[in-house]
Design a protein around this motif. Structure first.
Motif, mmCIF file in Angstrom:
data_model
loop_
_atom_site.group_PDB
_atom_site.id
_atom_site.type_symbol
_atom_site.label_atom_id
_atom_site.label_comp_id
_atom_site.label_asym_id
_atom_site.label_seq_id
_atom_site.Cartn_x
_atom_site.Cartn_y
_atom_site.Cartn_z
ATOM 1 N N UNK A 161 7.899 -52.101 33.530
ATOM 2 C CA UNK A 161 6.804 -51.421 32.815
ATOM 3 C C UNK A 161 6.309 -51.677 34.301
ATOM 4 N N UNK A 162 4.847 -50.810 33.747
ATOM 5 C CA UNK A 162 4.084 -50.873 35.245
ATOM 6 C C UNK A 162 1.896 -51.205 34.982
ATOM 7 N N UNK A 163 1.236 -51.316 34.949
ATOM 8 C CA UNK A 163 -0.275 -51.197 34.799
ATOM 9 C C UNK A 163 -0.776 -51.435 35.697
ATOM 10 N N UNK A 164 -1.432 -49.901 36.515
ATOM 11 C CA UNK A 164 -1.382 -50.486 38.194
ATOM 12 C C UNK A 164 -2.492 -49.288 38.458
ATOM 13 N N UNK A 165 -3.497 -49.042 39.629
ATOM 14 C CA UNK A 165 -3.891 -48.586 40.391
ATOM 15 C C UNK A 165 -3.738 -47.632 41.713
ATOM 16 N N UNK A 166 -3.860 -46.385 41.769
ATOM 17 C CA UNK A 166 -2.867 -45.537 42.994
ATOM 18 C C UNK A 166 -4.619 -44.477 43.297
ATOM 19 N N UNK A 167 -3.799 -44.267 44.078
ATOM 20 C CA UNK A 167 -4.769 -43.093 45.155
ATOM 21 C C UNK A 167 -3.528 -42.180 45.293
ATOM 22 N N UNK A 168 -3.574 -41.231 45.050
ATOM 23 C CA UNK A 168 -2.466 -39.879 45.706
ATOM 24 C C UNK A 168 -2.936 -38.772 46.661
ATOM 25 N N UNK A 169 -2.358 -38.379 47.452
ATOM 26 C CA UNK A 169 -2.575 -37.039 47.887
ATOM 27 C C UNK A 169 -3.439 -37.090 48.714
ATOM 28 N N UNK A 170 -3.515 -38.117 50.203
ATOM 29 C CA UNK A 170 -4.563 -38.361 50.498
ATOM 30 C C UNK A 170 -3.731 -38.455 51.973
ATOM 31 N N UNK A 171 -4.406 -39.239 53.471
ATOM 32 C CA UNK A 171 -3.526 -39.171 54.240
ATOM 33 C C UNK A 171 -4.269 -40.759 54.696
ATOM 34 N N UNK A 172 -3.238 -41.685 54.672
ATOM 35 C CA UNK A 172 -3.372 -43.398 54.578
ATOM 36 C C UNK A 172 -3.144 -44.322 55.731
ATOM 37 N N UNK A 173 -3.490 -44.657 56.380
ATOM 38 C CA UNK A 173 -3.410 -45.806 57.110
ATOM 39 C C UNK A 173 -2.646 -47.220 57.236
ATOM 40 N N UNK A 174 -3.543 -47.206 56.500
ATOM 41 C CA UNK A 174 -3.481 -48.766 55.549
ATOM 42 C C UNK A 174 -3.359 -48.570 54.371
ATOM 43 N N UNK A 175 -3.650 -50.608 54.178
ATOM 44 C CA UNK A 175 -4.425 -50.197 52.922
ATOM 45 C C UNK A 175 -4.812 -52.417 52.637
ATOM 46 N N UNK A 176 -5.502 -52.278 51.290
ATOM 47 C CA UNK A 176 -5.418 -54.067 51.805
ATOM 48 C C UNK A 176 -6.292 -54.186 50.151
ATOM 49 N N UNK A 177 -5.480 -55.581 49.866
ATOM 50 C CA UNK A 177 -6.813 -56.051 48.554
ATOM 51 C C UNK A 177 -6.502 -57.839 48.637
ATOM 52 N N UNK A 178 -7.233 -58.028 47.471
ATOM 53 C CA UNK A 178 -7.226 -59.399 47.075
ATOM 54 C C UNK A 178 -6.793 -59.829 46.268
ATOM 55 N N UNK A 179 -5.679 -60.587 46.102
ATOM 56 C CA UNK A 179 -5.637 -60.611 44.157
ATOM 57 C C UNK A 179 -5.207 -62.277 44.000
ATOM 58 N N UNK A 180 -5.782 -62.377 42.454
ATOM 59 C CA UNK A 180 -5.924 -63.797 42.153
ATOM 60 C C UNK A 180 -4.305 -64.193 41.807
ATOM 61 N N UNK A 181 -4.088 -65.317 42.367
ATOM 62 C CA UNK A 181 -2.388 -65.785 41.986
ATOM 63 C C UNK A 181 -1.937 -66.503 40.528
ATOM 64 N N UNK A 182 -1.002 -65.928 40.067
ATOM 65 C CA UNK A 182 -0.722 -66.730 38.757
ATOM 66 C C UNK A 182 0.810 -67.083 38.817
ATOM 67 N N UNK A 183 0.984 -67.967 37.851
ATOM 68 C CA UNK A 183 2.542 -68.003 37.476
ATOM 69 C C UNK A 183 2.559 -67.962 36.217
ATOM 70 N N UNK A 184 3.336 -65.925 35.926
ATOM 71 C CA UNK A 184 3.801 -65.880 34.214
ATOM 72 C C UNK A 184 4.834 -66.159 33.980
ATOM 73 N N UNK A 185 4.985 -66.531 32.257
ATOM 74 C CA UNK A 185 6.348 -66.934 31.920
ATOM 75 C C UNK A 185 6.976 -65.877 30.984
ATOM 76 N N UNK A 186 7.751 -66.359 31.497
ATOM 77 C CA UNK A 186 9.306 -64.740 30.963
ATOM 78 C C UNK A 186 9.673 -65.314 30.224
ATOM 79 N N UNK A 187 10.197 -64.603 29.065
ATOM 80 C CA UNK A 187 11.598 -64.861 28.206
ATOM 81 C C UNK A 187 12.448 -64.769 28.254
ATOM 82 N N UNK A 188 13.384 -64.500 29.330
ATOM 83 C CA UNK A 188 14.709 -65.117 29.057
ATOM 84 C C UNK A 188 14.483 -65.124 31.019
#
Length: 387
Positions: A161-188
């Motif tokens: 499953x996904x929760x995201x943002x995206x851009x398409x139908x373009x001409x891209x030569x790079x990408x960047x982002x800053x993200x905060x770091x977590x440690x999610x818990x899994x059920x198994x």
């Protein structure tokens, strides 16, 4: 490996998976070799000999060895002896110097940045070497197959499953982002949660948050993580791909971030990766065909893998809280940029949201003067509205 139709998903849905992390696997494995009752001591001895030979081939000679607090062993390997140069298209080459990054608003936040556990004590690799996480016998056993170690296996369309943002139908030569770091818990022990500028792990054997990359040249049919097979050329001695990250963000507490950049060098055609202010290395242009040009699509966001896809997973994505809770509570990406056809960093046009199960995991974004283009994402998974 078929190199005719590349995909790297590292921010660029055509390039490489630079991915962050969140692995929820245990030391246990379904590999029949682990729980098999061997008919004789000779069979067990033969298996151990086979694994020992494979490990000797996979692990390059170390100039220095560092023991990480989490149990990982980091080998400092001479740069020209790294796995990349075992690739037939790269044999005889040496690492290239980092090019100048394209101009634009690619600044790094002033937040506290996460670093890797193995270097917390001040340990470092010598000049002329790169740090590589040592492959162990347990790593090979968790892979289920020696031939598949370090490679992404084909997966079904319903098991993530996904929760995201995206851009398409373009001409891209790079990408960047800053993200905060977590440690999610899994059920198994057979699920994992990722934040990515795009990726996924199945061979670390613990629940630590890790930084790793993935690249593929044939639309995800085959591919490779980190330096497990020849391809990515690492040039930096400070970051070990696949190593654990510390510290992580806490709910309503301190937030820790990393910034990732991927861009194409116009002179060589190589795709470079930067972690914070450190140039980590590059994917040589010779590995790809389509990516000799631009990427047409870029994704940022979270992913959950769940083998029991018939029912909702209680595995957390990001912080485990929905985007509406906002800062210090939900996971986020900010300072999102792409390199356009004029080869400058710009805020991406027409960003689109995608969440295939918004009552389980969702995404919500915007633009402001402090964070630029940003979005919050994630969720707890199974709940009263996500049965």
């Amino acid at each position: 490996m078929d190199l005719s139709s590349p995909i790297i998903c590292l921010l660029l849905h055509s390039l490489v998976f630079v991915s962050l992390f969140y692995c929820n696997n245990s030391l246990e494995t379904r590999n029949p070799l682990v729980n098999q009752t061997f008919q004789s001591e000779d069979e067990l001895l033969k298996l151990k000999e086979t694994i020992a030979i494979r490990l000797k081939k996979l692990n390059k000679p170390a100039v220095k060895t560092i023991q990480s607090p989490d149990g990982d062993i980091i080998d400092c390997v001479l740069t020209h002896q790294q796995p990349a140069f075992d690739h037939p298209l790269l044999k005889g080459q040496k690492p290239m110097d980092p090019p100048e990054m394209p101009k634009g608003n690619n600044r790094i936040n002033n937040f506290s940045e996460s670093i890797q556990l193995w270097s917390l004590s001040g340990e470092s690799c010598p000049n002329g070497t790169i740090p590589i996480r040592r492959i162990t016998e347990q790593d090979l056993l968790r892979a289920n197959s020696d031939s598949r170690f370090g490679k992404k296996l084909p997966v079904g369309s319903n098991d993530r499953q996904y929760a995201l943002q995206f851009v398409e139908d373009g001409e891209f030569y790079g990408a960047q982002a800053t993200m905060n770091v977590w440690n999610p818990q899994g059920e198994s022990k057979s699920v994992f949660s990722l934040a990515q500028m795009w990726v996924h792990p199945n061979f670390y054997g613990d629940r630590r948050t890790r930084f790793f990359i993935y690249w593929t040249a044939d639309a995800y049919q085959h591919g490779c993580y980190n330096l497990k097979c020849p391809g990515f050329v690492q040039t930096n001695k400070a970051i070990a791909l696949g190593a654990a990250i510390s510290p992580v963000s806490t709910y309503n507490g301190n937030q820790f971030e990393i910034s990732l950049f991927v861009w194409k060098d116009v002179k060589t055609g190589n795709w470079w990766l930067r972690y914070g202010d450190k140039d980590l290395g590059y994917w040589p242009s010779s590995l790809f065909t389509n990516l000799k040009n631009a990427a047409a699509r870029v994704h940022w966001g979270g992913e959950i893998f769940n083998e029991q896809y018939e029912q909702a997973s209680s595995t957390q994505m990001g912080s485990g809280h929905f985007p509406e809770e906002g800062y210090k509570k939900a996971s986020y990406f900010n300072h999102i940029y792409v390199i356009d056809s004029k080869r400058v960093w710009v805020q991406p046009p027409k960003l689109k949201n995608y969440a295939d199960s918004p009552n389980c995991y969702n995404v919500k974004g915007g633009v402001d003067s402090s964070w630029g283009t940003y979005f919050y994402y994630g969720g707890p998974g199974k709940n009263k509205n996500c049965p």
